[in-house]
Design a protein around this motif. Sequence first.
Motif, PDB file in Angstrom:
ATOM      1  N   GLY A   1       5.266  -7.895   2.471  1.00 36.15           N
ATOM      2  CA  GLY A   1       5.776  -8.558   1.280  1.00 36.15           C
ATOM      3  C   GLY A   1       5.068  -8.124   0.012  1.00 36.15           C
ATOM      4  N   LYS A   2       4.396  -6.983   0.089  1.00 35.16           N
ATOM      5  CA  LYS A   2       3.623  -6.500  -1.062  1.00 35.16           C
ATOM      6  C   LYS A   2       4.088  -5.122  -1.492  1.00 35.16           C
ATOM      7  CE  LYS A   2      -0.666  -8.877   0.062  1.00 35.16           C
ATOM      8  NZ  LYS A   2      -1.920  -8.695   0.795  1.00 35.16           N
ATOM      9  N   CYS A   3       3.778  -4.782  -2.732  1.00 36.42           N
ATOM     10  CA  CYS A   3       4.107  -3.461  -3.257  1.00 36.42           C
ATOM     11  C   CYS A   3       3.369  -2.390  -2.472  1.00 36.42           C
ATOM     12  CB  CYS A   3       3.728  -3.384  -4.733  1.00 36.42           C
ATOM     13  SG  CYS A   3       3.993  -1.741  -5.402  1.00 36.42           S
ATOM     14  N   CYS A   4       4.046  -1.273  -2.238  1.00 36.49           N
ATOM     15  CA  CYS A   4       3.482  -0.209  -1.409  1.00 36.49           C
ATOM     16  C   CYS A   4       2.563   0.737  -2.176  1.00 36.49           C
ATOM     17  CB  CYS A   4       4.614   0.592  -0.785  1.00 36.49           C
ATOM     18  SG  CYS A   4       5.692   1.352  -2.023  1.00 36.49           S
ATOM     19  N   SER A   5       2.375   0.539  -3.485  1.00 36.62           N
ATOM     20  CA  SER A   5       1.653   1.548  -4.262  1.00 36.62           C
ATOM     21  C   SER A   5       0.229   1.860  -3.754  1.00 36.62           C
ATOM     22  CB  SER A   5       1.658   1.217  -5.760  1.00 36.62           C
ATOM     23  OG  SER A   5       0.747   0.209  -6.039  1.00 36.62           O
ATOM     24  N   PRO A   6      -0.553   0.859  -3.292  1.00 39.71           N
ATOM     25  CA  PRO A   6      -1.877   1.236  -2.770  1.00 39.71           C
ATOM     26  C   PRO A   6      -1.783   2.151  -1.547  1.00 39.71           C
ATOM     27  CG  PRO A   6      -1.693  -1.164  -3.031  1.00 39.71           C
ATOM     28  CD  PRO A   6      -0.333  -0.596  -3.268  1.00 39.71           C
ATOM     29  N   LEU A   7      -0.745   1.934  -0.765  1.00 41.89           N
ATOM     30  CA  LEU A   7      -0.557   2.737   0.439  1.00 41.89           C
ATOM     31  C   LEU A   7      -0.080   4.153   0.093  1.00 41.89           C
ATOM     32  CD1 LEU A   7      -1.030   1.898   3.309  1.00 41.89           C
ATOM     33  CD2 LEU A   7       1.416   1.574   3.567  1.00 41.89           C
TER      34      LEU A   7
END
Length: 145
Positions: free
Chosen positions: A126-132
């Motif tokens: 449920g979180k933005c994928c940008s760190p990944l």
Amino acid sequence: MKEKENCPKCYEIGEKVKNITVKHMVSENLRGKVVDEETYYLCMNEDCDVVYYNLNNERVFYKEEVKVPIWFKKNANPKYICYCNHVTEQQIINAVLDDGAKNIKDIIRLTGAMKNGKCEINNPLGKCCSPLIQETINKALNSKE
Ligand SMILES: [Zn+2]
């Protein structure tokens, strides 16, 4: 009674996720089993086939009961990083190795990742994928050297 935040199968403590995320991730026929206002967790253990469970473990959803492969679980295929636009880890690695992508901006341009993001209902956490995405870029850049 002490609250049980751990996975009923592997006993590791999961990551708390929003109710709405679980509702959208489980198969349509199971959606009704996700109880409103309940607290759910995602089991982060790659070897465990439990995906979601609720606090105190009355409800458990396994890999095959969820609509998408969970990227960090063993044998996830395809391995999506950006679930909103179905961009895989391999596509990001290729963009770095073959097309010279160096940062998230390049990845967005080359793969269409992060566009019209509805991470709350598309991403298993449920979180933005940008760190990944950043993590995947770093991994690819390191493998280049
Ligand atoms: Zn588990």
